[in-house]
Design a protein around this motif. Structure first.
Motif, PDB file in Angstrom:
ATOM      1  N   ARG A  66       0.826  -1.217   0.000  1.00  0.00           N
ATOM      2  CA  ARG A  66       0.000   0.000   0.000  1.00  0.00           C
ATOM      3  C   ARG A  66       0.853   1.256   0.000  1.00  0.00           C
ATOM      4  O   ARG A  66       0.568   2.199  -0.719  1.00  0.00           O
ATOM      5  CB  ARG A  66      -0.924  -0.002   1.219  1.00  0.00           C
ATOM      6  N   ARG A  67       1.902   1.255   0.812  1.00  0.00           N
ATOM      7  CA  ARG A  67       2.740   2.456   0.862  1.00  0.00           C
ATOM      8  C   ARG A  67       3.425   2.696  -0.475  1.00  0.00           C
ATOM      9  O   ARG A  67       3.460   3.810  -0.982  1.00  0.00           O
ATOM     10  CB  ARG A  67       3.792   2.328   1.968  1.00  0.00           C
ATOM     11  N   GLU A  68       3.985   1.635  -1.057  1.00  0.00           N
ATOM     12  CA  GLU A  68       4.706   1.800  -2.325  1.00  0.00           C
ATOM     13  C   GLU A  68       3.755   2.175  -3.456  1.00  0.00           C
ATOM     14  O   GLU A  68       4.114   2.960  -4.339  1.00  0.00           O
ATOM     15  CB  GLU A  68       5.485   0.524  -2.663  1.00  0.00           C
ATOM     16  N   ALA A  69       2.559   1.616  -3.452  1.00  0.00           N
ATOM     17  CA  ALA A  69       1.569   1.955  -4.484  1.00  0.00           C
ATOM     18  C   ALA A  69       1.173   3.421  -4.375  1.00  0.00           C
ATOM     19  O   ALA A  69       1.119   4.134  -5.387  1.00  0.00           O
ATOM     20  CB  ALA A  69       0.340   1.053  -4.350  1.00  0.00           C
ATOM     21  N   ALA A  70       0.922   3.882  -3.150  1.00  0.00           N
ATOM     22  CA  ALA A  70       0.526   5.285  -2.951  1.00  0.00           C
ATOM     23  C   ALA A  70       1.654   6.225  -3.363  1.00  0.00           C
ATOM     24  O   ALA A  70       1.420   7.266  -3.985  1.00  0.00           O
ATOM     25  CB  ALA A  70       0.137   5.512  -1.490  1.00  0.00           C
ATOM     26  N   HIS A 100      10.697   7.335 -10.563  1.00  0.00           N
ATOM     27  CA  HIS A 100      10.307   6.747  -9.279  1.00  0.00           C
ATOM     28  C   HIS A 100      10.665   5.250  -9.220  1.00  0.00           C
ATOM     29  O   HIS A 100      11.203   4.777  -8.217  1.00  0.00           O
ATOM     30  CB  HIS A 100       8.818   6.942  -9.030  1.00  0.00           C
ATOM     31  N   THR A 101      10.368   4.510 -10.292  1.00  0.00           N
ATOM     32  CA  THR A 101      10.667   3.075 -10.259  1.00  0.00           C
ATOM     33  C   THR A 101      12.179   2.823 -10.271  1.00  0.00           C
ATOM     34  O   THR A 101      12.640   1.838  -9.699  1.00  0.00           O
ATOM     35  CB  THR A 101       9.994   2.322 -11.430  1.00  0.00           C
ATOM     36  N   ALA A 102      12.944   3.735 -10.906  1.00  0.00           N
ATOM     37  CA  ALA A 102      14.413   3.578 -10.910  1.00  0.00           C
ATOM     38  C   ALA A 102      15.000   3.906  -9.540  1.00  0.00           C
ATOM     39  O   ALA A 102      15.941   3.252  -9.083  1.00  0.00           O
ATOM     40  CB  ALA A 102      15.032   4.464 -11.988  1.00  0.00           C
ATOM     41  N   TRP A 108       9.518  -1.156  -6.479  1.00  0.00           N
ATOM     42  CA  TRP A 108       8.937  -1.598  -7.744  1.00  0.00           C
ATOM     43  C   TRP A 108       8.902  -3.126  -7.828  1.00  0.00           C
ATOM     44  O   TRP A 108       7.929  -3.713  -8.302  1.00  0.00           O
ATOM     45  CB  TRP A 108       9.690  -1.002  -8.939  1.00  0.00           C
ATOM     46  N   THR A 109       9.946  -3.779  -7.332  1.00  0.00           N
ATOM     47  CA  THR A 109       9.938  -5.244  -7.300  1.00  0.00           C
ATOM     48  C   THR A 109       8.807  -5.757  -6.413  1.00  0.00           C
ATOM     49  O   THR A 109       8.115  -6.726  -6.764  1.00  0.00           O
ATOM     50  CB  THR A 109      11.300  -5.778  -6.798  1.00  0.00           C
ATOM     51  N   VAL A 110       8.599  -5.096  -5.282  1.00  0.00           N
ATOM     52  CA  VAL A 110       7.492  -5.487  -4.400  1.00  0.00           C
ATOM     53  C   VAL A 110       6.160  -5.372  -5.140  1.00  0.00           C
ATOM     54  O   VAL A 110       5.338  -6.290  -5.123  1.00  0.00           O
ATOM     55  CB  VAL A 110       7.483  -4.626  -3.109  1.00  0.00           C
ATOM     56  N   LEU A 111       5.950  -4.251  -5.833  1.00  0.00           N
ATOM     57  CA  LEU A 111       4.669  -4.020  -6.514  1.00  0.00           C
ATOM     58  C   LEU A 111       4.495  -4.906  -7.741  1.00  0.00           C
ATOM     59  O   LEU A 111       3.466  -5.541  -7.926  1.00  0.00           O
ATOM     60  CB  LEU A 111       4.564  -2.560  -6.973  1.00  0.00           C
ATOM     61  N   HIS A 112       5.513  -4.928  -8.583  1.00  0.00           N
ATOM     62  CA  HIS A 112       5.351  -5.527  -9.909  1.00  0.00           C
ATOM     63  C   HIS A 112       5.520  -7.040  -9.869  1.00  0.00           C
ATOM     64  O   HIS A 112       4.895  -7.760 -10.627  1.00  0.00           O
ATOM     65  CB  HIS A 112       6.368  -4.908 -10.869  1.00  0.00           C
ATOM     66  N   GLU A 171       4.831  -0.715 -17.358  1.00  0.00           N
ATOM     67  CA  GLU A 171       5.196  -1.704 -16.339  1.00  0.00           C
ATOM     68  C   GLU A 171       6.309  -2.621 -16.845  1.00  0.00           C
ATOM     69  O   GLU A 171       7.288  -2.901 -16.150  1.00  0.00           O
ATOM     70  CB  GLU A 171       3.983  -2.572 -15.993  1.00  0.00           C
ATOM     71  N   SER A 172       6.103  -3.086 -18.078  1.00  0.00           N
ATOM     72  CA  SER A 172       7.065  -4.007 -18.671  1.00  0.00           C
ATOM     73  C   SER A 172       8.435  -3.344 -18.835  1.00  0.00           C
ATOM     74  O   SER A 172       9.478  -3.924 -18.510  1.00  0.00           O
ATOM     75  CB  SER A 172       6.502  -4.464 -20.018  1.00  0.00           C
ATOM     76  N   LEU A 173       8.417  -2.086 -19.316  1.00  0.00           N
ATOM     77  CA  LEU A 173       9.667  -1.355 -19.521  1.00  0.00           C
ATOM     78  C   LEU A 173      10.378  -1.037 -18.211  1.00  0.00           C
ATOM     79  O   LEU A 173      11.616  -1.060 -18.153  1.00  0.00           O
ATOM     80  CB  LEU A 173       9.382  -0.035 -20.236  1.00  0.00           C
ATOM     81  N   ALA A 174       9.621  -0.731 -17.160  1.00  0.00           N
ATOM     82  CA  ALA A 174      10.241  -0.402 -15.874  1.00  0.00           C
ATOM     83  C   ALA A 174      10.991  -1.613 -15.328  1.00  0.00           C
ATOM     84  O   ALA A 174      12.111  -1.488 -14.818  1.00  0.00           O
ATOM     85  CB  ALA A 174       9.187   0.079 -14.877  1.00  0.00           C
ATOM     86  N   ALA A 175      10.378  -2.792 -15.437  1.00  0.00           N
ATOM     87  CA  ALA A 175      11.040  -4.013 -14.959  1.00  0.00           C
ATOM     88  C   ALA A 175      12.309  -4.263 -15.777  1.00  0.00           C
ATOM     89  O   ALA A 175      13.363  -4.604 -15.234  1.00  0.00           O
ATOM     90  CB  ALA A 175      10.083  -5.199 -15.072  1.00  0.00           C
ATOM     91  N   TRP A 176      12.218  -4.057 -17.096  1.00  0.00           N
ATOM     92  CA  TRP A 176      13.368  -4.265 -17.975  1.00  0.00           C
ATOM     93  C   TRP A 176      14.469  -3.240 -17.684  1.00  0.00           C
ATOM     94  O   TRP A 176      15.646  -3.586 -17.597  1.00  0.00           O
ATOM     95  CB  TRP A 176      12.900  -4.167 -19.430  1.00  0.00           C
ATOM     96  N   ALA A 177      14.080  -1.972 -17.524  1.00  0.00           N
ATOM     97  CA  ALA A 177      15.072  -0.916 -17.277  1.00  0.00           C
ATOM     98  C   ALA A 177      15.819  -1.173 -15.970  1.00  0.00           C
ATOM     99  O   ALA A 177      17.051  -1.029 -15.905  1.00  0.00           O
ATOM    100  CB  ALA A 177      14.387   0.461 -17.249  1.00  0.00           C
ATOM    101  N   ASN A 178      15.101  -1.575 -14.930  1.00  0.00           N
ATOM    102  CA  ASN A 178      15.762  -1.836 -13.647  1.00  0.00           C
ATOM    103  C   ASN A 178      16.700  -3.042 -13.720  1.00  0.00           C
ATOM    104  O   ASN A 178      17.670  -3.129 -12.984  1.00  0.00           O
ATOM    105  CB  ASN A 178      14.725  -2.056 -12.543  1.00  0.00           C
ATOM    106  N   ALA A 179      16.388  -3.983 -14.605  1.00  0.00           N
ATOM    107  CA  ALA A 179      17.203  -5.199 -14.703  1.00  0.00           C
ATOM    108  C   ALA A 179      18.330  -5.060 -15.727  1.00  0.00           C
ATOM    109  O   ALA A 179      19.171  -5.946 -15.826  1.00  0.00           O
ATOM    110  CB  ALA A 179      16.311  -6.387 -15.075  1.00  0.00           C
ATOM    111  N   THR A 180      18.352  -3.966 -16.490  1.00  0.00           N
ATOM    112  CA  THR A 180      19.334  -3.807 -17.564  1.00  0.00           C
ATOM    113  C   THR A 180      20.317  -2.687 -17.221  1.00  0.00           C
ATOM    114  O   THR A 180      19.924  -1.525 -17.143  1.00  0.00           O
ATOM    115  CB  THR A 180      18.613  -3.475 -18.890  1.00  0.00           C
TER     116      THR A 180
END
Lengths: 214, 214
Positions: A66-70, A100-102, A108-112, A171-180
């Motif tokens: 909830r905190r991370e989503a808000a 924010h996701t970076a 972001w890992t918790v949420l996604h 969503e897909s790009l944020a996960a990819w960007a954080n992992a790349t």
């Protein structure tokens, strides 16, 4: 050590410290592997205090989601100024989202990932945030189309679909960007603008992509 | 009743019937709520036979995920003809993707929702399929850019990001289309083409979206 030093902190502050530690631990270890001992250690408090304040591992994880989503929703809303041109609003919103996701990769890992992987009650928390995000983007596309006097008849269902596509892509790009390694938040936002904006712009001008005849 | 009638069926055929019943049950009830009794009933076989053939609820679910993932990938690959123009290939691929997810809503729920929600081993099965899909789309964008002599320097990282965005958008739209009455597979594919193609086309022509200066 922290436990002694922090003894006179207000409960609200201490709870945030526990949540900081929990988001980091859940994000890096995963929900199942994360231990309450580790979270308490990282927060500099005793394990019974974590249970006293946040009840159980399940409730602690729900509080994290909830905190991370808000925080993510607030960052996106704060990034967009409604009086700017449509492409600028979308660009600012995407910049805010990817920044924010970076900056909060564990959040972001918790949420996604984690919240979606460990049962329906947690997944439902993320679904609620996602619906809010889709509604926000839908409104952005509707207002952009209307204010630009482009295509006022852009069908509601079409806009809803476009918003779903945009959020799914983000969503897909944020996960990819954080992992790349080497992909910045700004680059991720630019990739999505490149992908999406010209298409959306043409559509609003009444020039949809035309399927081939066959 | 089916148990008697089906007595002399080859094992492979009967396994497919069990998997059909399992995909339907997991898709409609959810993984946790689905019972092996219900799956056996629906397949017209005894519960011990389901366990004999497919070992456990976990293994049965894994078999469902693998079968549905392979079927979706095969449908997309079969939909695309490599000698056609780039926008046509993308359109055909999207049509095949959305047609398959619309015709197999339980299979798509198993892949997109159930498999991701019930623990990491199941989620990893879907991740493998998703990587295959992203690699396929990446290759499609690379070949399109090269064959069209558009922008041969389109950076590898940019293409990878675009493919992630496209797959994320398609996943999100498929879930939305299946949950929204009156949205056809063709409409979902057209929405994504509207969203994506003009942007991709401009990018390949060396006309990226330019961020505002500030």
């Amino acid at each position: 050590m922290g436990a002694v030093k922090n003894k006179r902190m207000p409960r609200a502050v201490r709870e945030q410290q526990m949540l900081d530690a929990a988001v980091r631990t859940f994000g890096q270890r995963g929900y199942r592997a994360a231990s309450m001992d580790e979270i308490a250690d990282l927060a500099g408090v005793s394990k019974p205090l974590v249970y006293l304040y946040l009840n159980s591992k399940e409730d602690l994880f729900t509080s994290c989601i909830r905190r991370e989503a808000a925080a993510l929703m607030a960052a996106v809303r704060a990034g967009v100024q409604p009086d700017l041109p449509a492409d600028r609003q979308l660009w600012d919103g995407l910049r805010a989202f990817f920044a924010h996701t970076a900056q909060n990769p564990d959040g972001w890992t918790v949420l996604h990932l984690q919240a979606r992987t460990h049962g329906e009650p947690f997944a439902a928390e993320v679904t609620a945030m996602r619906e809010e995000l889709v509604a926000f983007v839908t409104q952005l596309i509707v207002v952009a189309a209307r204010e630009a006097h482009r295509d006022p008849s852009l069908a509601e269902g079409e806009v809803a679909g476009l918003a779903e596509a945009l959020v799914g892509a983000a969503e897909s790009l944020a996960a990819w960007a954080n992992a790349t390694p080497g992909v910045s938040a700004k680059q991720a936002a630019a990739t999505l603008m490149n992908f999406a904006w010209a298409g959306l712009g043409n559509l609003m001008d009444g020039r949809p992509w035309v399927p081939p005849k066959q």
